[in-house]
Each structure stands twice: as structure tokens, then as C-alpha cells.
Scaffold this motif. Structure first.
Motif, mmCIF file in Angstrom:
data_model
loop_
_atom_site.group_PDB
_atom_site.id
_atom_site.type_symbol
_atom_site.label_atom_id
_atom_site.label_comp_id
_atom_site.label_asym_id
_atom_site.label_seq_id
_atom_site.Cartn_x
_atom_site.Cartn_y
_atom_site.Cartn_z
ATOM 1 N N SER A 131 0.811 -1.221 0.000
ATOM 2 C CA SER A 131 0.000 0.000 0.000
ATOM 3 C C SER A 131 0.839 1.264 0.000
ATOM 4 N N THR A 132 2.136 1.134 0.272
ATOM 5 C CA THR A 132 3.030 2.293 0.289
ATOM 6 C C THR A 132 3.381 2.690 -1.141
ATOM 7 N N PRO A 133 3.219 3.965 -1.490
ATOM 8 C CA PRO A 133 3.572 4.380 -2.854
ATOM 9 C C PRO A 133 5.077 4.281 -3.066
ATOM 10 N N PRO A 134 5.518 3.950 -4.263
ATOM 11 C CA PRO A 134 6.966 3.850 -4.515
ATOM 12 C C PRO A 134 7.638 5.199 -4.349
ATOM 13 N N PRO A 135 8.851 5.204 -3.846
ATOM 14 C CA PRO A 135 9.559 6.476 -3.633
ATOM 15 C C PRO A 135 9.890 7.147 -4.960
ATOM 16 N N SER A 136 10.050 8.483 -4.880
ATOM 17 C CA SER A 136 10.454 9.227 -6.070
ATOM 18 C C SER A 136 11.932 8.970 -6.345
ATOM 19 N N LEU A 137 12.216 8.594 -7.567
ATOM 20 C CA LEU A 137 13.586 8.236 -7.941
ATOM 21 C C LEU A 137 14.250 9.310 -8.791
ATOM 22 N N LYS A 138 13.577 10.448 -8.981
ATOM 23 C CA LYS A 138 14.108 11.465 -9.888
ATOM 24 C C LYS A 138 15.424 12.024 -9.372
ATOM 25 N N SER A 139 15.508 12.351 -8.076
ATOM 26 C CA SER A 139 16.750 12.915 -7.525
ATOM 27 C C SER A 139 17.903 11.926 -7.630
ATOM 28 N N ALA A 140 17.616 10.635 -7.361
ATOM 29 C CA ALA A 140 18.669 9.628 -7.469
ATOM 30 C C ALA A 140 19.140 9.485 -8.907
ATOM 31 N N SER A 141 18.212 9.586 -9.862
ATOM 32 C CA SER A 141 18.588 9.486 -11.272
ATOM 33 C C SER A 141 19.459 10.659 -11.685
ATOM 34 N N VAL A 142 19.089 11.862 -11.236
ATOM 35 C CA VAL A 142 19.893 13.051 -11.561
ATOM 36 C C VAL A 142 21.269 12.946 -10.919
ATOM 37 N N LEU A 143 21.318 12.510 -9.657
ATOM 38 C CA LEU A 143 22.597 12.412 -8.960
ATOM 39 C C LEU A 143 23.490 11.351 -9.592
ATOM 40 N N LEU A 144 22.905 10.274 -10.095
ATOM 41 C CA LEU A 144 23.706 9.255 -10.774
ATOM 42 C C LEU A 144 24.402 9.840 -11.996
ATOM 43 N N VAL A 145 23.756 10.795 -12.648
ATOM 44 C CA VAL A 145 24.349 11.432 -13.828
ATOM 45 C C VAL A 145 25.391 12.472 -13.429
ATOM 46 N N THR A 146 25.072 13.299 -12.434
ATOM 47 C CA THR A 146 25.923 14.452 -12.126
ATOM 48 C C THR A 146 27.021 14.157 -11.114
ATOM 49 N N ILE A 147 26.926 13.047 -10.363
ATOM 50 C CA ILE A 147 27.918 12.770 -9.309
ATOM 51 C C ILE A 147 29.309 12.583 -9.902
ATOM 52 N N TRP A 148 29.367 12.201 -11.162
ATOM 53 C CA TRP A 148 30.656 12.076 -11.854
ATOM 54 C C TRP A 148 31.444 13.376 -11.729
ATOM 55 N N GLU A 149 30.740 14.502 -11.898
ATOM 56 C CA GLU A 149 31.415 15.797 -11.846
ATOM 57 C C GLU A 149 31.931 16.125 -10.458
ATOM 58 N N LEU A 150 31.262 15.635 -9.426
ATOM 59 C CA LEU A 150 31.776 15.858 -8.071
ATOM 60 C C LEU A 150 33.117 15.161 -7.899
ATOM 61 N N GLY A 151 33.248 13.960 -8.454
ATOM 62 C CA GLY A 151 34.545 13.293 -8.426
ATOM 63 C C GLY A 151 35.587 14.052 -9.214
ATOM 64 N N GLU A 152 35.215 14.547 -10.381
ATOM 65 C CA GLU A 152 36.162 15.316 -11.184
ATOM 66 C C GLU A 152 36.561 16.615 -10.498
ATOM 67 N N ALA A 153 35.699 17.142 -9.621
ATOM 68 C CA ALA A 153 36.053 18.355 -8.885
ATOM 69 C C ALA A 153 37.166 18.098 -7.879
ATOM 70 N N ALA A 154 37.171 16.897 -7.282
ATOM 71 C CA ALA A 154 38.195 16.578 -6.288
ATOM 72 C C ALA A 154 39.483 16.089 -6.934
ATOM 73 N N GLY A 155 39.375 15.397 -8.065
ATOM 74 C CA GLY A 155 40.549 14.817 -8.696
ATOM 75 C C GLY A 155 41.654 15.806 -9.039
#
Length: 569
Positions: A131-155
């Protein structure tokens, strides 16, 4: 030889000498110019935290090592080991190798972009309560795409200093090997947090965005860098074009993990080529290794024995012992801190970093919104959806060709025009004045065209206009991103000379941070205002930042004098 001729000789070597020098190397160069002219060369900014005591001498040999370095440096311009003297075919083959590696990195980064929502759904367990609605996955999808750049910022904060300390060859190869290992971790991830972490670590290991421009600067003089820097952008654009299409087609057939394993295989192939074909291009590392080899050869010839010299010793000129190890760590620490000192010590660089980072982030804004637009507005899916990403790449490719054709021509035309307007020069001092601001006309064009392009994209999606118009809008954004960034990076390399590596690192870090977090604002804006008005917010932000390019072009030479890292007197 007259004073002006000596100045010309040393200045012609500055593009090579000025990249990624450690603080002691910068001080040493300044001392040699002082000896040569009987005074201080005011065009060389002194590195911070450098003392004039004997503890800062390079190597264990003190003055003897300095004498060896001085002898080689003063005769290195015509040395066959000088990367600027390498045969042109070999230099361009190195550029091609760099481009191939950049292609694999871009393919790695972009291939999962259209697959991100489906990957997150596949790795997210269903709720235990039906009965619980599925969680919103939009933020996780965006972060999966953009998190690469966070690594490149530290490298870059470590990669650039390590290339200064050990040279380009070991730093680049070790980074590439780590990238392969982290890509394998991505292919074996079993949860969304692990997948996001592995993507961040993969971005952390990317060295090409920092070292590729530096290696080009090592091999090419200032008036030839524009073409080479444009060339190293072409292969990544191809990777960005074919990556989404190939990834979606393969994922439909055999799953997304096979896509990542294919990327790991491509990166391994490129690394094998690097291990076999690439040569050290960092001039300071080349000279230090030669001096260390000859020093050990003399010791062996004199039957004095001596310890074995390691690759690290030859690269850094620093031997064993507590004092030498402390010196090595001090150099590394100061190199890590220097990008922050350079960026926050230059208002000009902070302004350009803001302009470049916001412009770059639109690539990820498009990447996280285009799949949803194609599905919801146009009913596309699968490989056809991946092919639509080529619109951005085609526009970027056209802009790179434009920069390749006109960046150096505009630079030389403005230089010659200003030289003709100045007073006649003496026969001994008739070189045209080199101004980094001559790189910026194309940046001005891209900065002022971006607000129109990003707003057009939003309204095309809002009104569900024909698909070709959406692809044209993507192409306009891609073209303006490249027209803004390529000349901007060439300007930073020219304007900050001795500190260009740290300045470039600062620009890349700010660009990556903006590319990570600004796209997270796209979904709330679209939900609140729709695509049309939501993207008008991005357009207004670009329009507010565009005048920075004009101000730097008009007043940049004067503005640079307020920063010791870019001051020329």
C-alpha cells in the motif's frame, strides 16, 4: 647577444617552462633570470611561501644540483628531448592518443545518462508494504548522472600537483588504471548508493581534463595551442554523440552492465597504448631525471658507490632521508593549496570561473531533462532516444571546428592590429605584444548567445513543437558551451603563465561543482513553472553573467595587474 634578444629567447620558452612548476622551480627560474639580466625579471610572479634559504634547493646536492639544472635549462631550448622540438608527426600522434583517452572517458561518463532512470529503478527494491507508494527516484537518477562531476572536482586537486612532483607519465598512467578499476566496480554494483559512489570515484580518477591541456602546452608554443586544444575536444564530442545511442541499444539487448564492461575494456585498450607509446612531456621532470642519471653515473665511474636512484628521485630531484621526505610533502601540500590561493587571489579568475561553470552545467541540465522530454512529450524510447543526444554533440562539434579554424587567427589578427597601432619599435625589440585577451572574442559570442539557446530549448519542450526544433535547440546549446569554454581555457593558460596549472585546476573544480548541483534545480523549476518559464530562469542567469566576457576582454590586462599570479610589469 642584446638584452632584447635574450628576453626574446627566454620568453619563447615560457609556454613550456610555465606549466605546473613547483615552487622551488619557480624560484630557481626567477634566480636564473636575475643572473642573466643582472636584475629581476618582473614578468615572473614569485610563488607564495618560498624562502631564499638553502633548504629550498632542489635535490640533495644543493648548489651542485642547481648548477646541473642551470646548465641544462640554459641549453634546453634546442635540446632534442625538449617536447617542443619533437617532430610534428610525433607531437600530433600524442594529441591523437590524448583524444582517444578523452573519447573513452566521455563515453564512460555519457553512456549511462539515458539509462539512469531505468538503472535506478532496477536497483531499487520494491516497498515491503504494497500500500506504500513507490519512492520518487528522480533525484537519485539526476545524482547518478551528475555525481561524476563531483569526483572530477576533487581529482584535479591531487592530479595536477602530483604531475608537478612526479611528471605527466606516471600520474596519467596511474590515474587511468584507477579509472579502469572503479569502472569495474560500477559494473558489479548491486545497490544505488554503491553505484553512485563508484561513479563518483570514477570521476575522481579522470586525469585527461587536467593534464591534456597541460601536455598540449608542454609540446606547442602559444600561437599553435589553439588548434591542438580544439583537436582534443573533437574525440570527446564523438564519444558524447555515439555513447547514448550505443548504450541504449546494448542495454535493450543484454542489459546495462554489459555497457559498463565494454567501457572498461575500451579504457584498458587506451591504457595499453599509453604505457607503450606515451613519453614524458613535463620539462622539469625531464631535466631532473637527466641530471640525476648523470650524477649517479659520475659516482659509479668514480667507484664511490652510492644508493640506487629510483624513478621518484629522478622525477622530483629529492632523495631519501627525513629532510628530503619533508621537502617532498611540503611541495605536495603547497601544490594542493595553490589552486585555492590562485582562484581566491584573483577576482578575474573567480569571475571567469563563474561564467564557465554555469555555462558548462547546461550540458548536464540538458542530459537530465532531455530523456523525460523525449518520453513524455514525444513518446520516444530505446535507441531512438539515445540518438537524439547527437543534437547537442553536432552543435558542439561545429563549435570546435570553428574554434580550430579561427581561434589562432583571431589571436594573431588582433595582436598584429594592435602592433600596427603602436609606436614604431626599435630593430632590437620589435616583437608584437602578446595579450591573452585576444583569445576571448569567441567567448563573448558564445556567452551572449547562450540565453537565447537555453530559453528556446525550454519553450520548444513546453509547446511540444516538432522534434527537429528540439534537436536544433540542443545543438545551439552545445555550440555555445564550446564557444564559451574553449577560448576561456586558452585564455587562462596564457594569462596565468607560471600558475596556469593551478588556475586551470580552480576553473575545473568550480565547473565540476556547478555541473553536479545546478542540474538538481532543473526538476523543481520545471515542476513549479513548466519547461518554458523554468528555463527562462536559466536564460536570465546566463544573460546576467555574459557581460563578464566583455569586461575581461576590455579591461582584463589592467585587471590582471591586481593579482600577483597573473601580474605582468
Amino acid at each position: 647577444m642584446t638584452r632584447s634578444q635574450r628576453t626574446s629567447t627566454l620568453d619563447s620558452a615560457r609556454p613550456l617552462l610555465s606549466h605546473h612548476d613547483t615552487e622551488d622551480d619557480l624560484l630557481w627560474q626567477q634566480q636564473q633570470r636575475s643572473r642573466h639580466y643582472g636584475g629581476t625579471d618582473a614578468t615572473v610572479a614569485r610563488a607564495p611561501h618560498v624562502n631564499d634559504d638553502d633548504d629550498n634547493n632542489v635535490g640533495d646536492g644543493g648548489d651542485d644540483d642547481d648548477d646541473g639544472l642551470e646548465d641544462y635549462i640554459m641549453h634546453f631550448d634546442d635540446d632534442p628531448d625538449n617536447p617542443q622540438n619533437w617532430p610534428a608527426p610525433f607531437k600530433w600522434s600524442v594529441v591523437a592518443l590524448l583524444a582517444m583517452t578523452a573519447f573513452s572517458v566521455t563515453f564512460n561518463c555519457i553512456s549511462l545518462v539515458p539509462l539512469a532512470p531505468s538503472i535506478v529503478r532496477s536497483l531499487t527494491p520494491p516497498p515491503s508494504d504494497a500500500s506504500t507508494p513507490p519512492p520518487s527516484l528522480k533525484s537519485a537518477s539526476v545524482l547518478l548522472v551528475t555525481i561524476w562531476e563531483l569526483g572530477e572536482a576533487a581529482g584535479p586537486l591531487l592530479i595536477a600537483p602530483l604531475s608537478e612532483l612526479f611528471g605527466r607519465y606516471p600520474t596519467l598512467n596511474i590515474s587511468n588504471i584507477l579509472l579502469i578499476l572503479f569502472t569495474i566496480l560500477t559494473a558489479t554494483a548491486t545497490s544505488v548508493p554503491t553505484l553512485i559512489l563508484s561513479r563518483c570515484l570514477t570521476g575522481l580518477a579522470v586525469a585527461s581534463n587536467v593534464l591534456n591541456p597541460a601536455i598540449v602546452g608542454d609540446m606547442f608554443p602559444s600561437d599553435q595551442r589553439g588548434s591542438a586544444m580544439s583537436m582534443i575536444f573533437i574525440a570527446p564530442l564523438i564519444g558524447g554523440a555515439v555513447g547514448p545511442a550505443i548504450a541504449t541499444a546494448v542495454a535493450e539487448s543484454v542489459g546495462w552492465r554489459k555497457v559498463v564492461w565494454g567501457v572498461a575494456g575500451l579504457a584498458t585498450f587506451c591504457e595499453i597504448l599509453f604505457l607503450c607509446l606515451f613519453k614524458e612531456t613535463y620539462k622539469v621532470a625531464i631535466v631532473k631525471r637527466r641530471v640525476m642519471r648523470e650524477k649517479n653515473s659520475r659516482l659509479a665511474h668514480a667507484h664511490l658507490g652510492g644508493r640506487t636512484t629510483t624513478y621518484l628521485d629522478m622525477s622530483t630531484g629529492i632523495g631519501k632521508g627525513k629532510k628530503s621526505k619533508r621537502e617532498a610533502w611540503r611541495k605536495l601540500r603547497d601544490s594542493v593549496l595553490r589552486p585555492f590561493l590562485v582562484v581566491f587571489g584573483s577576482g578575474l579568475l573567480m569571475a571567469l570561473s563563474l561564467l564557465g561553470s554555469v555555462t558548462f552545467s547546461y550540458f548536464y541540465v540538458i542530459s537530465v531533462t532531455l530523456p523525460e522530454i523525449l518520453e513524455d512529450k514525444y513518446g520516444l524510447s530505446g535507441a531512438v532516444k539515445g540518438l537524439c543526444f547527437m543534437g547537442f554533440t553536432v552543435g558542439s562539434f561545429v563549435a570546435v571546428l570553428t574554434c580550430n579554424a579561427f581561434l589562432d587567427r583571431i589571436y594573431m589578427a588582433l595582436r598584429d592590429r594592435d602592433a600596427a597601432l603602436t609606436q614604431p619599435c626599435s630593430p632590437d625589440d620589435c616583437l608584437p605584444k602578446e595579450k591573452p585577451e585576444y583569445r576571448l572574442p569567441l567567448t563573448i559570442l558564445g556567452a551572449f548567445s547562450m540565453p537565447l539557446a537555453i530559453t528556446f530549448y525550454g519553450w520548444v519542450a513546453q509547446l511540444s513543437l516538432p522534434l527537429p526544433l528540439l534537436l536544433i535547440a540542443c545543438g545551439m546549446i552545445g555550440a555555445n558551451v564550446m564557444l564559451t569554454l574553449i577560448p576561456l581555457m586558452a585564455y587562462v593558460v596564457d594569462a596565468f603563465g607560471l600558475f596556469s596549472a593551478s588556475a586551470m585546476t580552480g576553473v575545473i573544480v568550480s565547473r565540476c561543482l556547478m555541473g553536479t548541483f545546478l542540474p538538481l534545480a532543473a526538476a523543481p523549476l520545471v515542476d513549479s513553472f513548466g519547461y518554458g518559464c523554468g528555463f527562462m530562469v536559466f536564460g536570465a542567469m546566463s544573460l546576467a553573467l555574459a557581460p563578464i566576457s566583455v569586461v575581461v576582454f576590455r579591461y582584463g590586462e589592467r585587471w590582471r595587474q591586481f593579482c600577483k599570479y597573473s601580474r605582468v610589469e
